[in-house]
Design a protein around this motif. Structure first.
Motif, PDB file in Angstrom:
ATOM      1  N   ASP A  33      44.489  36.534  30.331  1.00 46.96           N
ATOM      2  CA  ASP A  33      46.075  36.392  30.332  1.00 46.96           C
ATOM      3  C   ASP A  33      46.392  35.773  31.722  1.00 46.96           C
ATOM      4  OD1 ASP A  33      48.841  36.941  29.701  1.00 46.96           O
ATOM      5  OD2 ASP A  33      48.617  38.126  31.705  1.00 46.96           O
ATOM      6  N   PRO A  34      46.828  34.452  31.677  1.00 52.32           N
ATOM      7  CA  PRO A  34      47.119  33.701  33.123  1.00 52.32           C
ATOM      8  C   PRO A  34      47.861  34.372  33.922  1.00 52.32           C
ATOM      9  CG  PRO A  34      47.293  32.248  30.961  1.00 52.32           C
ATOM     10  CD  PRO A  34      47.356  33.934  30.469  1.00 52.32           C
ATOM     11  N   GLU A  35      48.714  35.318  33.482  1.00 46.33           N
ATOM     12  CA  GLU A  35      49.816  36.030  34.422  1.00 46.33           C
ATOM     13  C   GLU A  35      49.126  37.100  35.309  1.00 46.33           C
ATOM     14  OE1 GLU A  35      52.927  37.177  36.893  1.00 46.33           O
ATOM     15  OE2 GLU A  35      52.795  35.372  35.458  1.00 46.33           O
ATOM     16  N   LEU A  36      48.283  37.684  34.521  1.00 43.54           N
ATOM     17  CA  LEU A  36      47.222  38.817  35.345  1.00 43.54           C
ATOM     18  C   LEU A  36      46.377  38.153  36.272  1.00 43.54           C
ATOM     19  CD1 LEU A  36      46.265  41.543  35.862  1.00 43.54           C
ATOM     20  CD2 LEU A  36      44.559  41.198  33.736  1.00 43.54           C
ATOM     21  N   LEU A  37      45.720  36.716  36.142  1.00 45.26           N
ATOM     22  CA  LEU A  37      44.812  36.359  37.100  1.00 45.26           C
ATOM     23  C   LEU A  37      45.826  35.862  38.159  1.00 45.26           C
ATOM     24  CD1 LEU A  37      42.554  33.997  34.948  1.00 45.26           C
ATOM     25  CD2 LEU A  37      41.953  36.327  35.636  1.00 45.26           C
ATOM     26  N   ARG A  38      46.907  35.272  38.019  1.00 43.73           N
ATOM     27  CA  ARG A  38      47.989  34.968  39.039  1.00 43.73           C
ATOM     28  C   ARG A  38      48.562  36.185  39.703  1.00 43.73           C
ATOM     29  NH1 ARG A  38      50.073  31.354  35.241  1.00 43.73           N
ATOM     30  NH2 ARG A  38      51.599  32.694  34.487  1.00 43.73           N
ATOM     31  N   ARG A  39      48.610  37.316  39.255  1.00 46.51           N
ATOM     32  CA  ARG A  39      48.869  38.515  39.827  1.00 46.51           C
ATOM     33  C   ARG A  39      47.763  38.828  40.811  1.00 46.51           C
ATOM     34  NH1 ARG A  39      52.507  42.955  38.919  1.00 46.51           N
ATOM     35  NH2 ARG A  39      53.790  41.503  37.426  1.00 46.51           N
ATOM     36  N   ALA A  40      46.470  39.006  40.173  1.00 45.86           N
ATOM     37  CA  ALA A  40      45.525  39.536  41.095  1.00 45.86           C
ATOM     38  C   ALA A  40      45.096  38.468  42.123  1.00 45.86           C
ATOM     39  CB  ALA A  40      44.308  39.577  40.113  1.00 45.86           C
ATOM     40  N   ALA A  41      45.289  37.046  42.101  1.00 48.21           N
ATOM     41  CA  ALA A  41      44.778  36.148  43.040  1.00 48.21           C
ATOM     42  C   ALA A  41      43.520  36.393  43.774  1.00 48.21           C
ATOM     43  CB  ALA A  41      46.056  36.045  43.766  1.00 48.21           C
ATOM     44  N   PRO A  42      42.539  36.580  43.181  1.00 48.37           N
ATOM     45  CA  PRO A  42      41.078  37.188  43.792  1.00 48.37           C
ATOM     46  C   PRO A  42      40.838  36.089  44.798  1.00 48.37           C
ATOM     47  CG  PRO A  42      40.819  36.476  41.457  1.00 48.37           C
ATOM     48  CD  PRO A  42      42.078  36.332  41.753  1.00 48.37           C
TER      49      PRO A  42
END
Length: 889
Positions: free
Chosen positions: A794-803
């Motif tokens: 999910d792109p939004e989860l990757l953006r939110r986590a911003a690892p």
């Protein structure tokens, strides 16, 4: 007194039983045996005209040589062995024998090869035809090892060799034939019985009680005639000894139309009695004893089989000449003393004469062949055992090499397919090494002050390994460094386990309680052998990768010769020997403190390590000195155990299994073995059921409690603090499956924040963002990317986590395309540095504090693939420092 004087003064036609009277080895039978071997290997699939030409030329040329030899012998007055031309005449005789043996082997191979082309079966296999066939079983059914294929543990397949006697095609055409085939019985993976079978076969504790939907398949005995329906297919590889593969539905039991022979029924009852006698033993002994005694490996779990392969102990699980020789030695004592007054063994103690002893040995050999099944491997073992019987008659080692050559010649003529068998080659090489190299090496070691028994054992193990290692390298592209010490340590337990096991087998039909007591006595050495195999396989430096193929084998042979030559010089200097032994110990054991100094692995102060376990997940979180929390265990117990050993983990407060797919839980036995484990925590969604049951059984066997993870739960272990974010309380919707039930953790340690997503799919990732736990999902330092970096993110989860650092666990050249280029691009676009186990190997993350740093360091994706201990820094002025150290595969 000179040796001839000793011989003549004995008054016996065989000479005195004097250890010094043996002359040079008699090698005259070796060339004919090698000629037959090579001819059989070449002619099995050669055109018929080649075989006819080879036979004709060989017979004619041999006839000419024999006629010439006879004529010249008669011309010299019949004294063919004397005179200056005697050796030349015997050279002609040997050449004639070589030609005749090559011709005979070519004829036998041509006839056996013709079986593959005879009748309608080969053409029907090319058409993948559905047929009904009447078969005669020619081998015991055997199970393939359960393997992990992605998320699932594939159930074992039953294989058996058979001969098609009659084939009935779809149009009703019935044809009599005699064609060898491989019957492949596929068990259904859907049914609960099959699922239980897969879990049982993978389990240490329950592998001894395998269950299948069609137990009659595994109960078939050789010589049984059955009628089955299935689909024919071409052989799996060229040069195979079968004309086709007959694929049969495992849910259909075979229809027996002819009972097995009486001898096979007796043998089956004896083997069944041994299995019953071992039923109550500990898991390892229950699995190993039937294999050590009669080659029955049906109970050996996959991870123990892998351990035996890694330590080159697999010969103990196959019927070999050693099995029979051990029993014969119990009867006759050491063969070299067979004709001396001080001969040992049970026979002289019972007053049995020498010739009667030899006859009893022959009967024992015949019984061995029947009980252990008369297939080629057993026949080869019996031939090797007969070498010991020959020593009873001669009392001399000199006769053993001709006996080995005779055994090779007879077996190749009887079954030419042995000429292409790697197992046959290894058996002959090992036996030859024991007869030629081992006595000399043992004498050299005794001359250096090594105790006699230890010297003989060490020489035997080293000689067998030296000649067999190049062949193993050709087949496996790997060289075991622990083979010699493991074989040496196991050797002292093989004899008692084998003798007591044979005694239990013989007694079981008449006195089962006595058989159980004997089996219990044999369980101690059997467990010792299993412990050696597992310990050796778990050592970080147990082996090295080696180029495969014949080129790699030749290189290893040259290296072995060089090492032997150098070793002969080194052995004269005890201090050099001690230094080499210490260096070898460090290379194999790789103690973490020493390894850390030399290689930088594991790095000091590591916080997280993603293990390189192939296509699967296994992560370790540091929880104090020698302690670690393990999140998933990967698909391979040996790989998981090896990773934890390299990190020095002796105590595991918690094993957290994110979900029950096999690539996350099948390595659990490797984590549990030899460590103090506090608890196993799992998801509440128990699918697939067979893997959930596997985990339950493993935990019960290790007496470790199993609990379910609950969203919102927070726990601590040493410097670790973690919170369970997913799955929520209550059932997870079934359509999303096990991946979306993965336990998701937010971990804090040493100022770093790590998000471990398991195998969450986009639906669950979006649901996680909508949950109350979303407030915790700010920017994280390290992200364990879900589902091996697949495209389902999910792109939004990757953006939110911003690892800042993204870790992906996947296998090299996996068939799933993991990690996806789309996922890699999305992570890098968000500023994350990506490391993956398939190219970078194991990854260790270190870091301390949250204070500002000066400078940004180097990019983590650039340096770590450079070599063992490669290090990179990921950091900024506003974030804690991240150090990354990799250990390339």
């Amino acid at each position: 007194m000179t040796r001839p004087a000793v011989h003549l003064a004995s008054g016996h036609r065989l000479g005195a039983s004097h250890p010094r009277q043996e002359g040079p080895a008699d090698l005259r039978l070796v060339p004919p045996a090698l000629a037959a071997w090579g001819s059989a290997a070449l002619m099995l699939d050669a055109p018929p005209r080649w075989a006819i030409t080879t036979v004709a030329v060989g017979v004619l040329a041999a006839g000419v040589l024999l006629v010439t030899w006879t004529a010249r012998g008669a011309g010299s007055g019949g004294h063919a062995r004397t005179g200056p031309r005697g050796p030349r005449r015997w050279g002609r005789f040997t050449a004639a024998a070589v030609l005749l043996c090559a011709a005979g082997a070519a004829a036998s191979a041509a006839l056996h090869g013709a079986d593959l082309r005879r009748g309608p079966v080969p053409s029907l296999a090319g058409e993948y035809a559905q047929v009904e066939a009447e078969l005669r079983v020619t081998s015991d059914p055997r199970r393939t090892r359960p393997r992990v294929a992605g998320a699932h543990a594939m159930p074992p397949t039953v294989l058996l060799d058979a001969e098609v006697l009659r084939v009935i095609q779809a149009d009703g055409t019935s044809t009599g034939t005699r064609t060898p085939v491989l019957v492949l019985v596929r068990l259904e993976a859907d049914g609960p019985a099959s699922a239980a079978s897969a879990a049982s076969a993978a389990s240490d504790q329950d592998a001894a009680r395998p269950t299948t939907p069609t137990p009659s398949w595994t109960a078939l005995l050789p010589s049984t005639r059955v009628r089955v329906k299935g689909r024919l297919a071409p052989p799996m590889s060229d040069g195979d000894r079968v004309a086709a593969v007959l694929r049969v539905d495992g849910e259909r039991a075979p229809r027996i139309v002819g009972a097995p022979s009486g001898a096979q029924q007796v043998a089956g009852k004896l083997r069944g009695g041994l299995r019953e006698a071992t039923d109550g033993l500990p898991a390892d002994a229950r699995a190993l004893l039937p294999g050590l005694v009669v080659g029955d490996t049906s109970r050996v779990p996959a991870e123990l089989d892998q351990a035996f392969r890694a330590t080159d102990l697999t010969h103990l699980l196959a019927v070999s000449g050693a099995n029979l020789t051990i029993v014969l030695v119990l009867l006759i004592g050491p063969p070299g003393l067979a004709q001396r007054a001080e001969r040992r063994g049970l026979a002289p103690r019972l007053g049995i004469p020498l010739r009667t002893t030899a006859a009893l040995g022959g009967v024992l050999t015949l019984g061995f062949v029947i009980v252990c099944r008369p297939d080629p491997s057993v026949l080869r073992a019996a031939a090797c055992g007969l070498i010991a019987l020959l020593a009873i008659v001669t009392g001399r080692r000199r006769s053993l090499i001709p006996a080995l050559a005779t055994a090779v010649l007879v077996l190749v003529l009887y079954d030419p397919w042995l000429a292409r068998s790697p197992g046959f080659l290894l058996s002959v090489l090992a036996t030859g090494a024991l007869l030629t190299l081992a006595p000399r090496w043992g004498a050299a070691l005794r001359g250096r002050g090594v105790p006699a028994r230890l010297a003989d054992a060490l020489a035997a193990a080293a000689a067998a390994q030296a000649v067999c290692a190049p062949v193993v390298a050709v087949l496996a592209a790997r060289v075991s460094l622990v083979a010699v010490p493991c074989n040496l340590l196991a050797e002292f337990a093989v004899a008692p386990a084998t003798v007591l096991g044979f005694a239990a087998l013989a007694v079981a039909p008449v006195a089962m309680p006595v058989a159980k007591a004997l089996a219990w006595g044999a369980s101690w050495p059997a467990e010792w052998i299993a412990g050696i195999a597992r310990t050796g396989a778990a050592l970080p430096g147990n082996g090295v990768d080696w180029p495969g193929g014949w080129r790699g084998g030749l290189v290893l042979a040259v290296v072995t010769v060089v090492l032997v030559l150098v070793g002969r010089r080194i052995v004269r200097h005890p201090w050099v020997v001690a230094a080499c032994a210490a260096l070898f110990f460090l290379v194999v054991v790789q103690p973490p403190p020493v390894t850390r100094v030399i290689t930088g692995w594991p790095p000091p102060g590591w916080r997280l390590v993603m293990c390189d376990v192939g296509q699967g997940d296994a992560t370790v979180l540091a929880a104090g000195d020698g302690a670690g929390v393990v999140v998933d265990t990967g698909p391979d117990p040996l790989a998981a155990d090896r990773c934890l050993r390299s990190l020095g983990i002796r105590r595991v407060p918690l094993v957290l299994l994110t979900h029950f797919h096999a690539d996350h839980v099948a390595g659990l036995p490797g984590v549990l073995r030899g460590r103090e484990v506090g608890e196993i925590q799992t998801t509440g969604f128990r699918e697939p059921p067979e893997q959930a049951e596997f985990v339950r059984r493993q935990a019960a066997a290790a007496r470790v409690p199993v609990v379910s993870a609950v969203a919102g739960e927070r726990r601590r272990a040493g410097p670790l603090d973690w919170q369970v974010l997913w799955p929520p309380a209550g059932p997870v919707p079934r359509p999303e499956g096990p991946n979306d039930a993965s336990v998701t953790l937010l971990v804090r340690t040493g100022g770093l924040t790590m998000l471990l997503l398991g195998d969450l799919e986009p639906p669950a990732q979006r649901a996680l963002l909508r949950s109350s736990a979303a407030a915790s999902l700010g920017s994280v330092d390290v992200l364990k990317v879900a589902h091996h970096g697949s495209a389902h993110q999910d792109p939004e989860l990757l953006r939110r986590a911003a690892p800042r650092l993204a870790l992906i666990s996947c296998g090299a050249d996996n068939s799933y395309g993991h990690p996806s280029p789309l996922t890699l691009a999305a992570l890098r676009a968000g500023g994350a540095q990506v490391l993956r186990t398939d190219t970078d190997g194991a990854v260790a993350v270190t870091g301390e504090g949250a204070g500002p740093r000066t400078g940004t360091g180097s990019r983590a994706g650039a340096g770590p693939s450079a070599g063992t201990g490669s290090q990179a820094v990921v950091g900024s002025r506003a974030a804690p420092r991240l150090d990354v150290v990799t250990r390339p595969p």
